[in-house]
Write an enzyme that holds these catalytic residues in place. Structure first.
Site, PDB file in Angstrom:
ATOM      1  N   SER A  71      -7.681  -5.352  -5.225  1.00 25.98           N
ATOM      2  CA  SER A  71      -8.800  -5.887  -4.439  1.00 25.98           C
ATOM      3  C   SER A  71     -10.115  -5.760  -5.197  1.00 25.98           C
ATOM      4  CB  SER A  71      -8.908  -5.137  -3.106  1.00 25.98           C
ATOM      5  OG  SER A  71      -9.439  -3.834  -3.313  1.00 25.98           O
TER       6      SER A  71
ATOM      7  N   ARG B 245     -12.196   2.294  -8.324  1.00 25.58           N
ATOM      8  CA  ARG B 245     -11.314   3.451  -8.551  1.00 25.58           C
ATOM      9  C   ARG B 245     -11.592   4.042  -9.943  1.00 25.58           C
ATOM     10  NH1 ARG B 245      -5.475   2.538  -5.664  1.00 25.58           N
ATOM     11  NH2 ARG B 245      -6.329   1.972  -3.625  1.00 25.58           N
TER      12      ARG B 245
ATOM     13  N   GLY C 296      -0.146   5.560  -4.297  1.00 23.57           N
ATOM     14  CA  GLY C 296      -0.756   6.850  -4.637  1.00 23.57           C
ATOM     15  C   GLY C 296      -0.115   7.981  -3.846  1.00 23.57           C
TER      16      GLY C 296
ATOM     17  N   ARG D 202      -4.728  -1.749   8.937  1.00 27.07           N
ATOM     18  CA  ARG D 202      -5.986  -2.465   8.710  1.00 27.07           C
ATOM     19  C   ARG D 202      -5.747  -3.564   7.696  1.00 27.07           C
ATOM     20  NH1 ARG D 202      -7.381   2.912   6.909  1.00 27.07           N
ATOM     21  NH2 ARG D 202      -6.887   3.145   4.697  1.00 27.07           N
TER      22      ARG D 202
ATOM     23  N   ASP E 242       0.830  -1.211   0.000  1.00 21.78           N
ATOM     24  CA  ASP E 242       0.000   0.000   0.000  1.00 21.78           C
ATOM     25  C   ASP E 242       0.863   1.260   0.000  1.00 21.78           C
ATOM     26  OD1 ASP E 242      -2.363   1.401  -0.001  1.00 21.78           O
ATOM     27  OD2 ASP E 242      -2.642   1.295   2.165  1.00 21.78           O
TER      28      ASP E 242
ATOM     29  N   ASN F  58     -11.058  -2.303  -5.320  1.00 20.32           N
ATOM     30  CA  ASN F  58     -10.260  -1.429  -6.198  1.00 20.32           C
ATOM     31  C   ASN F  58     -10.902  -1.231  -7.577  1.00 20.32           C
ATOM     32  OD1 ASN F  58      -7.049  -2.650  -4.916  1.00 20.32           O
ATOM     33  ND2 ASN F  58      -8.223  -0.877  -4.266  1.00 20.32           N
ATOM     34  N   TRP F  59     -11.863  -2.104  -7.942  1.00 24.60           N
ATOM     35  CA  TRP F  59     -12.585  -1.896  -9.222  1.00 24.60           C
ATOM     36  C   TRP F  59     -13.316  -0.558  -9.227  1.00 24.60           C
ATOM     37  CZ3 TRP F  59     -11.383  -4.546 -13.313  1.00 24.60           C
ATOM     38  CH2 TRP F  59     -11.059  -5.907 -13.228  1.00 24.60           C
TER      39      TRP F  59
ATOM     40  N   ARG G  88      -0.906   9.412  -9.682  1.00 22.93           N
ATOM     41  CA  ARG G  88      -0.979   8.139  -8.933  1.00 22.93           C
ATOM     42  C   ARG G  88      -0.382   6.975  -9.729  1.00 22.93           C
ATOM     43  NH1 ARG G  88      -4.264   7.474  -4.771  1.00 22.93           N
ATOM     44  NH2 ARG G  88      -4.427   5.292  -5.341  1.00 22.93           N
TER      45      ARG G  88
HETATM   46  C1  IPE Z   1      -5.541  -2.702  -0.164  1.00 20.25           C
HETATM   47  O1  IPE Z   1      -5.164  -1.383  -0.316  1.00 20.25           O
HETATM   48  C2  IPE Z   1      -5.567  -3.394  -1.490  1.00 20.25           C
HETATM   49  C3  IPE Z   1      -4.267  -3.602  -2.121  1.00 20.25           C
HETATM   50  C4  IPE Z   1      -3.101  -3.330  -1.584  1.00 20.25           C
HETATM   51  C5  IPE Z   1      -4.317  -4.183  -3.433  1.00 20.25           C
HETATM   52  P1  IPE Z   1      -6.243  -0.224  -0.444  1.00 20.25           P
HETATM   53  O2  IPE Z   1      -5.491   1.035  -0.590  1.00 20.25           O
HETATM   54  O3  IPE Z   1      -7.227  -0.560  -1.496  1.00 20.25           O
HETATM   55  O4  IPE Z   1      -6.965  -0.308   0.974  1.00 20.25           O
HETATM   56  P2  IPE Z   1      -7.752   0.814   1.788  1.00 20.25           P
HETATM   57  O5  IPE Z   1      -8.758   1.406   0.850  1.00 20.25           O
HETATM   58  O6  IPE Z   1      -6.767   1.812   2.237  1.00 20.25           O
HETATM   59  O7  IPE Z   1      -8.371   0.092   2.955  1.00 20.25           O
HETATM   60  C1  IPE Z   2      -1.607   0.241  -3.352  1.00 18.30           C
HETATM   61  O1  IPE Z   2      -1.364   1.608  -3.350  1.00 18.30           O
HETATM   62  C2  IPE Z   2      -1.846  -0.299  -4.750  1.00 18.30           C
HETATM   63  C3  IPE Z   2      -3.229  -0.721  -4.980  1.00 18.30           C
HETATM   64  C4  IPE Z   2      -4.205  -0.696  -4.121  1.00 18.30           C
HETATM   65  C5  IPE Z   2      -3.534  -1.214  -6.311  1.00 18.30           C
HETATM   66  P1  IPE Z   2      -2.568   2.659  -3.364  1.00 18.30           P
HETATM   67  O2  IPE Z   2      -2.920   2.945  -4.780  1.00 18.30           O
HETATM   68  O3  IPE Z   2      -3.687   2.184  -2.509  1.00 18.30           O
HETATM   69  O4  IPE Z   2      -1.862   3.912  -2.702  1.00 18.30           O
HETATM   70  P2  IPE Z   2      -2.498   4.927  -1.656  1.00 18.30           P
HETATM   71  O5  IPE Z   2      -3.016   4.102  -0.503  1.00 18.30           O
HETATM   72  O6  IPE Z   2      -3.585   5.653  -2.353  1.00 18.30           O
HETATM   73  O7  IPE Z   2      -1.364   5.799  -1.246  1.00 18.30           O
HETATM   74 MG    MG Z   3      -4.075   2.393  -0.540  1.00 16.80          MG
END
Ligand code: IPE
Ligand code: IPE
Ligand code: MG
Length: 257
Positions: free
Chosen positions: A75, A81, A33, A204, A30, A78-79, A43
Site C-alpha cells: 500500500s 515501514r 509479520g 478493516r 494480511d 507501507n512505504w 517479519r
Molecule cells: C494492508 O495491510 C496492505 C496490504 C495488505 C498490502 P496493512 O497491514 O498495511 O494494513 P493495516 O496497517 O493493518 O491497516
Molecule cells: C501483509 O502482512 C503484507 C504487507 C502489508 C506487505 P503484514 O506485513 O501487514 O503483517 P502484519 O499485519 O504485520 O502481521
Molecule cells: Mg498488516
C-alpha cells in the site's frame, strides 16, 4: 498448474456452483509479520512465506472459474515501514516475478498492476513490464497486483484529471458520471469486485478499492496470510454463494424472476 488433489479441496470445489462464481475477487493479504513473530522469525520471513499462498490462491481461483483476482501487495502507507522491510519486499517482488512468469504464462494468467508503479524501484518496474508484456495475450484469469496503491491516491488522481479536463474545456460538468469516474480510476477495465477477502482477523479496508467495493460481499478470516490455502478460497466462494445480494432492492424484488 498444480491441480487440486487434496480430498478436502476437491470436495469444496465440487460444491461451488459454476454459474454463480464471483467474477472478481479482491484480497487483502494480511498477517505476514504476525505469522513470522509466532515462528520466532523476522517479519521478512513472513513475507517470504506469503508467496506460496499467492500461488495457491491463484490456482484455486482459476480452478473455480474466477476471471479477475486482485491482490493488495503493497500500500501507499507501507512505504513508511522500516527501509529494510520495504527493500526486502521489493526484492521479493522482482525474484518472484522472475521465478513465476513462465508458470503464469503457461496457465493463461494475464498480469496487470494498479497503483503508483512509477514510484517502485527500476528493477521492479522492469520485471513488471516484462511479465505484463509476456502475458498480455492470456485470458483465462487476470491477476492484478496492487502495488504502491491506495484508494485515496487513485481517487485524488481521478479528481485531478477530471478537474483539469473541465478547466481546459475538454469536459463539461454534466458529463461527469459514474462511468467516467470508473474510466479514470486505475481499476478501469476491471469489473467491481464481487467478493473482498481479508486475512489475519483485522476487519478493516485499509485504503483498498474504496469506490469499487461499494457492493462487494466482505469475508474475513483469522487465518494469517502465510497459512492461507486453497480450501480457504473455496470456503469464501461457497459462503459468497449463500448470500443474497440485494443492491438496495427488497428480497422479493431480487428473488422473483
Ligand atoms: C494492508 O495491510 C496492505 C496490504 C495488505 C498490502 P496493512 O497491514 O498495511 O494494513 P493495516 O496497517 O493493518 O491497516
Ligand atoms: C501483509 O502482512 C503484507 C504487507 C502489508 C506487505 P503484514 O506485513 O501487514 O503483517 P502484519 O499485519 O504485520 O502481521
Ligand atoms: Mg498488516
Amino acid at each position: 498448474m498444480k491441480e487440486t488433489t487434496s480430498p478436502t479441496d476437491r470436495h469444496l470445489l465440487a460444491q461451488i456452483d459454476p454459474a454463480r462464481v464471483p467474477a472478481h475477487i479482491a484480497v487483502i493479504m494480511d498477517g505476514n509479520g504476525r505469522w513470522a513473530e509466532q515462528q520466532g522469525e523476522h517479519r521478512i520471513s513472513g513475507h517470504l512465506n506469503g508467496v506460496r499462498p499467492i500461488r495457491d490462491t491463484l490456482t484455486a481461483a482459476t480452478e473455480a472459474g474466477v476471471k479477475y483476482l486482485t491482490l493488495y501487495a503493497f500500500s501507499t502507507e507501507n512505504w513508511n515501514r522500516p527501509k529494510a522491510e520495504v527493500d526486502a519486499l521489493m526484492e521479493l517482488l522482482v525474484n518472484t516475478l522472475a521465478n513465476e512468469v513462465d508458470e503464469l504464462d503457461r496457465n493463461g494468467v494475464r498480469l496487470h498492476t494498479i497503483g503508483d508503479t512509477d514510484s517502485l524501484p527500476g528493477t521492479c518496474r522492469t520485471a513488471l513490464t516484462k511479465a505484463m508484456e509476456r502475458t498480455k495475450g492470456n485470458s483465462r484469469i487476470t491477476l492484478t497486483l496492487a502495488l504502491s496503491y491506495s484508494a485515496r491516491w487513485d481517487i485524488l488522481r481521478m479528481v485531478r484529471s477530471i478537474a483539469t479536463d473541465i478547466r481546459e474545456g475538454r469536459l463539461q460538468t454534466f458529463a461527469v458520471n459514474e462511468a467516467l469516474i470508473d474510466q479514470r480510476l486505475s481499476t478501469h477495465g476491471l469489473p467491481d469486485p464481487d467478493l473482498l477477502i481479508r486475512t489475519s482477523g483485522e476487519q478493516r479496508i485499509s485504503n483498498f478499492l474504496l469506490w469499487e467495493i461499494a457492493y462487494a460481499e466482505l469475508w474475513f478470516t483469522p487465518v494469517l496470510w502465510p497459512d492461507f490455502q486453497k480450501q480457504h478460497l473455496f470456503q469464501a466462494i461457497l459462503d459468497f454463494q449463500h448470500r443474497e445480494r440485494r443492491f438496495g432492492l427488497t428480497r422479493e424484488q431480487v428473488t422473483t424472476p
